[in-house]
Design an enzyme around this catalytic site. Structure first.
Site, PDB file in Angstrom:
ATOM      1  N   GLY A 199       5.621 -21.344  -7.117  1.00 46.31           N
ATOM      2  CA  GLY A 199       5.594 -20.031  -7.385  1.00 46.31           C
ATOM      3  C   GLY A 199       6.531 -19.158  -6.504  1.00 46.31           C
TER       4      GLY A 199
ATOM      5  N   LYS B 184      -1.142  -9.817   9.111  1.00 46.56           N
ATOM      6  CA  LYS B 184      -0.984 -10.083   7.714  1.00 46.56           C
ATOM      7  C   LYS B 184      -2.447  -9.944   7.113  1.00 46.56           C
ATOM      8  CE  LYS B 184       1.405 -12.494   4.249  1.00 46.56           C
ATOM      9  NZ  LYS B 184       1.320 -11.419   3.067  1.00 46.56           N
TER      10      LYS B 184
ATOM     11  N   ASN C 159      -3.803  -7.702   3.990  1.00 40.12           N
ATOM     12  CA  ASN C 159      -4.159  -8.590   2.930  1.00 40.12           C
ATOM     13  C   ASN C 159      -5.619  -8.190   2.529  1.00 40.12           C
ATOM     14  OD1 ASN C 159      -2.193 -11.436   3.396  1.00 40.12           O
ATOM     15  ND2 ASN C 159      -1.800  -9.623   1.634  1.00 40.12           N
TER      16      ASN C 159
HETATM   17  O1  KPL Z   1       1.294  -9.526   0.878  1.00 39.84           O
HETATM   18  C1  KPL Z   1       0.506  -8.442   0.077  1.00 39.84           C
HETATM   19  C2  KPL Z   1       0.035  -9.207  -1.356  1.00 39.84           C
HETATM   20  O2  KPL Z   1       0.097  -8.457  -2.325  1.00 39.84           O
HETATM   21  O3  KPL Z   1      -0.416 -10.389  -1.046  1.00 39.84           O
HETATM   22  C3  KPL Z   1       0.682  -7.210   0.199  1.00 39.84           C
HETATM   23  C4  KPL Z   1       1.285  -7.022   1.795  1.00 39.84           C
HETATM   24  C5  KPL Z   1      -0.514  -6.374   0.177  1.00 39.84           C
HETATM   25  C6  KPL Z   1       1.748  -6.411  -0.590  1.00 39.84           C
HETATM   26  O4  KPL Z   1       1.458  -6.503  -1.706  1.00 39.84           O
END
Ligand code: KPL
Length: 302
Positions: A19, A182, A186
């Site tokens: 992906g 992160k 998320n």
């Molecule tokens: O990593 C992301 C995701 O969509 O998985 C963020 C940081 C929220 C950016 O859209």
């Protein structure tokens, strides 16, 4: 690939999940003269992809050979895990993994490979803020920002060459902290935007969503501080900085929900809940949002 006749070729990388993130990693590895082959049980013998970079260079073509696991002649020594977390177990099932396996993991969430690799395997976690949109065969690299690899005490020998070909890539001695930052982003942005079917920026504009975001961030900080008293906490401003930087984006969980695909809630908020359970800690906002996402959208395996 150009290798010296006096040196054995490095083991090829095998890619699970071609992906957006897997394709990006394959692109940089190939530019650093490393062979990358996609692992797929069925499908065509090669994937032809197009990468469009935000810096205006012409669209770049990338062709990746594909092999079925059953056709492998030797155990895998270098593996990139970039599939969505709910598919990890199925993707790894029956793969011949060498004892000295090295894994690059490019996935949201935490814990998807726990107990699933040979004991002596080297796991390198990759955290990136590089945004990639699109779907096979076209991937749009919105911004080449920062990426970090880490886990082992020292970078592997190939890292320096790769870093020359991967803009913004650095080795991190504190990869766990980057993963936790992160993870919180998320855990706040993804389920809220998926449930309410809004772009990330809505979390700044809508007071009710902002309040939910604040509660989710505070609970996650409480847990992470229990896991590590040195965790700085106060993650909301950082999460909101990510929201601002990605205001127009559709989060990956919203995109999954819109496609009716399984979401990664279990590896993101689910990881937080599992850690909290081991400490006897309640995270009511996360419990509620996991239940709401599960009720509304399909989930991955427990
Ligand atoms: O990593 C992301 C995701 O969509 O998985 C963020 C940081 C929220 C950016 O859209």
């Amino acid at each position: 690939m150009s290798t010296s006749p006096f040196q054995p070729s490095p083991a090829p990388w095998f890619l699970l999940g071609a992906g957006n993130m897997g394709t990006l990693a394959a692109w940089y590895l190939r530019n650093a003269d490393q062979a990358v082959t996609v692992l797929r049980r069925q499908g065509p013998a090669r994937l032809d992809k197009t990468l469009c970079f935000a810096d205006g260079r012409p669209a770049q073509a990338l062709t990746l050979p594909v092999i079925a696991p059953a056709a492998l002649r030797a155990p895998i020594r270098r593996l990139i895990v970039a599939c969505k977390t709910p598919y990890t177990d199925d993707a790894l099932a029956g793969l011949p993994l060498a004892g000295d396996l090295t894994v690059l993991r490019l996935q949201n969430g935490l814990g998807s490979l726990e107990g699933r690799l040979p004991r002596a395997a080297t796991l390198i976690e990759v955290v990136t803020t590089t945004a990639v949109k699109g779907q096979h065969p076209r991937h749009e690299i919105v911004a080449e920002n920062h990426s970090w690899m880490g886990g082992p005490a020292t970078p592997p020998a190939w890292f320096a060459t790769l870093a020359r070909h991967w803009p913004g890539l650095a080795w991190s001695d504190a990869i766990r902290d980057r993963q936790w930052h992160k993870l919180i982003a998320n855990a706040v942005i993804n389920p809220l935007t998926a449930l309410h079917d809004v772009a990330n920026g809505r979390l700044l504009e809508d007071p009710a969503l902002h309040a939910e975001a604040a509660a989710l961030a505070a609970e996650a900080d409480t847990l992470l501080r229990r896991l590590d008293p040195h965790w700085p906490g106060d993650s909301l401003p950082q999460v909101m900085a990510v929201v601002r930087a990605t205001a127009g984006n559709t989060s990956s969980m919203r995109a999954d929900a819109q496609r009716g695909a399984v979401t990664e809630i279990d590896a993101i908020n689910g990881w937080l809940l599992r850690q909290a359970a081991t400490l006897g800690l309640a995270l009511p906002s996360h419990e509620r949002i996991v239940a709401a996402v599960r009720a509304r959208h399909p989930i991955g395996k427990q």
